[in-house]
Design a protein around this motif. Structure first.
Motif, PDB file in Angstrom:
ATOM      1  N   LEU A 178      47.482  15.886  11.036  1.00 15.68           N
ATOM      2  CA  LEU A 178      47.905  17.244  10.689  1.00 15.68           C
ATOM      3  C   LEU A 178      47.706  18.123  11.908  1.00 15.68           C
ATOM      4  O   LEU A 178      46.761  17.916  12.671  1.00 15.68           O
ATOM      5  CB  LEU A 178      47.053  17.783   9.537  1.00 15.68           C
ATOM      6  N   ASN A 195      52.513  18.432  11.571  1.00 15.35           N
ATOM      7  CA  ASN A 195      52.225  17.304  10.696  1.00 15.35           C
ATOM      8  C   ASN A 195      53.087  16.113  11.107  1.00 15.35           C
ATOM      9  O   ASN A 195      54.304  16.198  11.076  1.00 15.35           O
ATOM     10  CB  ASN A 195      52.558  17.748   9.269  1.00 15.35           C
ATOM     11  N   GLY A 217      38.877  20.787   6.033  1.00 16.72           N
ATOM     12  CA  GLY A 217      39.432  20.242   4.798  1.00 16.72           C
ATOM     13  C   GLY A 217      38.889  18.856   4.530  1.00 16.72           C
ATOM     14  O   GLY A 217      38.216  18.614   3.535  1.00 16.72           O
ATOM     15  N   ILE A 271      43.450  17.821  -3.844  1.00 17.62           N
ATOM     16  CA  ILE A 271      43.598  18.664  -2.654  1.00 17.62           C
ATOM     17  C   ILE A 271      44.713  19.691  -2.888  1.00 17.62           C
ATOM     18  O   ILE A 271      44.625  20.827  -2.461  1.00 17.62           O
ATOM     19  CB  ILE A 271      43.873  17.780  -1.410  1.00 17.62           C
ATOM     20  N   ASP A 326      38.396  25.907  -2.304  1.00 17.80           N
ATOM     21  CA  ASP A 326      39.404  25.698  -3.344  1.00 17.80           C
ATOM     22  C   ASP A 326      38.812  25.946  -4.731  1.00 17.80           C
ATOM     23  O   ASP A 326      39.396  26.641  -5.554  1.00 17.80           O
ATOM     24  CB  ASP A 326      39.938  24.254  -3.311  1.00 17.80           C
ATOM     25  N   TYR A 340      50.516  25.150   1.242  1.00 13.87           N
ATOM     26  CA  TYR A 340      50.183  24.866   2.639  1.00 13.87           C
ATOM     27  C   TYR A 340      48.676  24.740   2.776  1.00 13.87           C
ATOM     28  O   TYR A 340      47.919  25.244   1.925  1.00 13.87           O
ATOM     29  CB  TYR A 340      50.748  25.915   3.605  1.00 13.87           C
ATOM     30  N   GLU A 341      48.247  24.042   3.800  1.00 12.18           N
ATOM     31  CA  GLU A 341      46.829  23.770   4.008  1.00 12.18           C
ATOM     32  C   GLU A 341      46.059  25.080   4.183  1.00 12.18           C
ATOM     33  O   GLU A 341      46.493  25.955   4.919  1.00 12.18           O
ATOM     34  CB  GLU A 341      46.668  22.904   5.262  1.00 12.18           C
ATOM     35  N   ASN A 384      41.166  24.238  14.193  1.00 14.02           N
ATOM     36  CA  ASN A 384      41.722  23.257  13.259  1.00 14.02           C
ATOM     37  C   ASN A 384      41.981  21.922  13.986  1.00 14.02           C
ATOM     38  O   ASN A 384      41.577  21.758  15.138  1.00 14.02           O
ATOM     39  CB  ASN A 384      42.995  23.805  12.613  1.00 14.02           C
TER      40      ASN A 384
END
Ligand code: ZN
Ligand code: ZN
Ligand code: FE
Length: 767
Positions: free
Chosen positions: A405, A425, A504, A544, A603, A617-618, A736
């Motif tokens: 990603l 991605n 994540g 997720i 989350d 989206y992430e 990230n």
């Protein structure tokens, strides 16, 4: 006394007007000799009175051309001889290339004035550029940087352009993409069937955009998709066609004044928007802004940019603001040429504004977030790539493959590392092919044949599987170790640190998914000194995408199987059957994957506070939580740190308990969201203070996608500094997974330098 000196200069010294500047200095000082490009940089030879020679080199160091950067100069004294007057000589290839060539640069002020001046021969010419601006990285086929090795080689210059190009006193001396309306690239506007449209292509595009059309526009590093940014119905159509329901869309404004009437523009933001890198900068929308919420429905922030090519300047002068988003279907590679254009022309775009200057490699817009503690790069591409990162370690060449990603890869030579442009991605097939193509392209451009490979330990990453088919010695690197090592390399840190890697998820040494990690880390290895309490991911991937499932996992952990009777009316996105089914599976100890991910904690809390629909989206839930948090709240929820063998477990059960109580007694979700952020900052800081004392360390490195949340980053920094710890976080490379490849590369160098302390097949815990 007369002296003759040969100097070799490395750094960003080609394609930025370095030789003409040197020529002017030498001429002015009456020195003899010459200057030339080599594939290692620039070589100067001068002869003259030694005080003047000294002053000449001082002048180069003090006043290089605006876009140049000198990394290193070596001097060699030669016997005095009969030298010719100073001249600029032919480029020579070099045995040891270590060249730093420039990124694409935004239109400079002088060129902008030219295209706005009716009497100028470049008036309204969309491909105007000079030595201080224009395309570089995206048009270079090969080095050294010479017109013959660029995509401009197909255009032969007219007489006027040629004379500018060959005059050392001209601003366009040796400007490889130099062009004018007589000899350079041209625009053409086509409709969805590819039919060429009549009229001035640029003015016609502006008219169509104003009438509500979606137009694909060929830029520097690929196509953009553009539409009127003030028309919600067109934006909605673009979102549907591009399959990008919620992820923010960037907006281009004609001027900084226009941005200011829609967004809060701080000094930091103003500075970023005046640089030749001219990235997308994330700004807070003003309440009076005309921008529709649909541009970034999850957050009051919006990504803005200014025109950076002459084409953009001329177009935006007709219609502004415009949505300017990458020309692709969501997750596919950006469209680069007119063959690939067929993928989006019709299905997404109604028209395409094309030109005939080929783009040799794609390069997305970079994204920057500004803050009180320094600006951070969220997406690193145009304006930054191919800048070099100096490594703290030396060794053989490495190809570090990155993650799947927000992919970037990294190539090294000696102490130099090149991190590729953001590729996104790569789990999609087309993107994966594009990734392999980019690796080949960079290897040949930099003439690097890597001796070793580094890749993520995740057995299912496409990048890792591919690396293992290449038949070279490879080193699997643990995901969070790479996150921390990247920041260490960026800041040149040599000593062990406390690394807080929150993201994540990433594959852990115990084959579970990690993501709330406290590592005692060096380049050679790490100790997993602490982590969030691992919990099941009910339904794996499904959990997720659906934050509510993760909330069930947390509630089950806190309250047991009858959580449903104690928590009413929450998680409406799950049917009562789904809730019962998930609970039964959790109770039966069904072998769900287990994760210590901090992203999943965000989350779960977001779901409890009402944001429980499917993510598109992430990081979407975290963005919503940050946007919700209201700064006035000062209090914290509780948490627990316990010891389990050598590792400490951070457990937020008490927090969840108090949060559920809050939900029952009042409905101030903004306060709860803020309290949640403060609690995480307090917990991270407490854990770091414990580890600092235990391991006699005082440096903390923060990384992982969770730290893109600048509210959390700011709170954590403040707490850590108050506790006497030094804090390092990513600035030039993303927090990230875009930063992973740099970390992988430097870990591989450490492993090769010192095989005794590092098992060749894995990143092992350090003592
Ligand atoms: Zn210029
Ligand atoms: Zn010309
Ligand atoms: Fe990560």
């Amino acid at each position: 006394m007369i002296q003759r000196i040969k100097a070799k200069i490395t750094g960003r010294v080609q394609g930025v007007g370095f030789r003409p500047t040197i020529f002017r200095y030498a001429n002015f000082m009456g020195l003899l000799g010459g200057v030339k490009n080599t594939s290692a940089g620039v070589e100067v030879e001068v002869q003259g009175e030694n005080a003047i020679v000294e002053r000449f080199f001082m002048k180069i160091k003090e006043s290089p051309p605006p876009q140049a950067r000198i990394d290193h100069i070596t001097f060699e004294e030669l016997p005095v001889t009969n030298m010719p007057p100073f001249s600029i000589n032919q480029s020579l290839p070099s045995a040891e290339p270590s060249l730093v060539f420039p990124p694409d640069l935004a239109l400079c002020d002088q060129c902008r004035v030219e295209i706005e001046t009716p009497s100028n021969r470049r008036y309204r010419y969309e491909f105007t550029n000079c030595t201080n601006c224009g395309p570089r990285f995206t048009i270079i086929r090969d080095l050294p940087y010479d017109r013959a090795f660029t995509s401009m080689s197909v255009f032969s210059q007219c007489q006027e352009c040629e004379s500018e190009y060959s005059d050392p006193m001209d601003r366009r001396f040796d400007a490889q993409p130099n062009a004018c309306p007589n000899c350079g690239p041209k625009l053409v506007l086509v409709d969805a069937s590819g039919n060429v449209q009549n009229g001035d292509p640029l003015l016609e595009s502006a008219r169509l955009l104003a009438a509500g059309a979606i137009v694909a526009i060929k830029g520097l590093g690929g196509y953009h998709l553009a539409c009127d940014a003030l028309k919600p119905e067109v934006i909605a159509q673009l979102r549907t066609r591009k399959n990008r329901p919620h992820k923010p869309l960037a907006v281009m404004f004609a001027s900084i004044d226009q941005i200011e009437s829609n967004c809060q523009v701080t000094e930091n933001i103003r500075r970023e928007l005046s640089l030749p890198s001219l990235p997308i900068v994330i700004c807070r929308r003003l309440p009076a802004s005309l921008l529709p919420d649909l541009l970034s429905p999850d957050t009051p922030d919006v990504g803005v940019m200014l025109p950076y090519t002459p084409l953009h300047h001329l177009l935006l002068a007709e219609i502004s603001p415009l949505v300017m988003t990458s020309g692709n279907f969501s997750e596919e590679p950006i469209v680069r040429d007119e063959t690939e254009l067929k993928r989006i022309l019709g299905p997404v775009a109604d028209y395409a504004l094309c030109h005939n200057r080929p783009i040799l490699r794609t390069c997305d817009d970079s994204v920057i977030k500004t803050s009180d503690f320094g600006n951070v790069v969220i997406r690193r591409a145009r304006g930054y790539v191919p800048d070099v990162c100096q490594l703290p370690l030396d060794g053989p060449s490495i190809l570090a493959c990155g993650g799947d990603l927000k992919n970037t890869f990294c190539l090294t030579r000696g102490r130099q590392a090149w991190v590729s442009q953001h590729l996104g991605n790569i789990s999609d097939y087309a993107s994966f092919l594009a990734y392999q193509h980019q690796v080949t392209d960079w290897k040949s451009l930099l003439e690097i044949n890597p001796r070793y490979l580094a890749y993520d330990m995740h057995p299912d990453y496409h990048s890792s599987r591919w690396a293992q088919t290449l038949g070279q010695t490879g080193l699997p690197v643990q995901h969070h170790h790479a996150h921390i090592a990247a920041v260490m390399a960026e800041h040149g840190l040599q000593e062990k640190v406390i690394g807080v890697a929150w993201d994540g998820s990433g594959y852990g040494l115990d084959q579970t998914l990690w993501g709330g990690e406290f590592l005692i880390a060096s380049y050679h290895g790490f100790l997993r000194a602490g982590h969030l309490k691992p919990l099941p991911l009910p339904g794996g991937e499904q959990a997720i995408l659906h934050p509510a499932r993760m909330a069930v996992s947390y509630l089950f952990d806190l309250l047991g199987s009858d959580w449903g009777t104690q928590v009413h009316n929450s998680l409406p996105s799950l049917t009562s059957y789904e809730k019962e089914h998930l609970t039964a599976l959790l109770q039966s100890a069904y072998p769900f994957p287990v994760t210590s991910s901090a992203g999943r904690l965000f989350d779960a809390v977001a779901a409890l506070l009402g944001f429980d629909h499917t993510l598109t989206y992430e990081g979407q839930a975290a963005v919503r939580l940050q946007a919700l948090a209201e700064q006035s709240e000062k209090s914290l929820y509780s948490f627990e740190i316990s010891q389990n063998g050598k590792s400490r477990i951070l457990d937020f059960k008490p927090m969840l308990h108090e949060l559920l109580r809050d939900l029952k007694t009042h409905d101030d979700r903004a306060r709860m969201a803020m309290r949640f952020h403060r609690t995480l900052a307090g917990a991270i800081s407490r854990m770091c203070v414990i580890l600092a004392a235990e391991h006699h360390l005082d440096r903390v490195v923060l990384s992982g996608g969770v730290f893109q949340n600048d509210l959390l980053l700011g709170l954590v920094r403040t707490e850590l500094v108050q506790n006497g710890l030094q804090v390092f976080h990513p600035r030039l490379f993303p927090a990230n997974d875009g930063g992973l490849s740099l970390g992988q590369a430097v870990i591989a160098l450490a492993a090769i330098a010192n095989p005794a302390t590092t098992h060749p097949q894995r990143t092992v815990p350090c003592a």
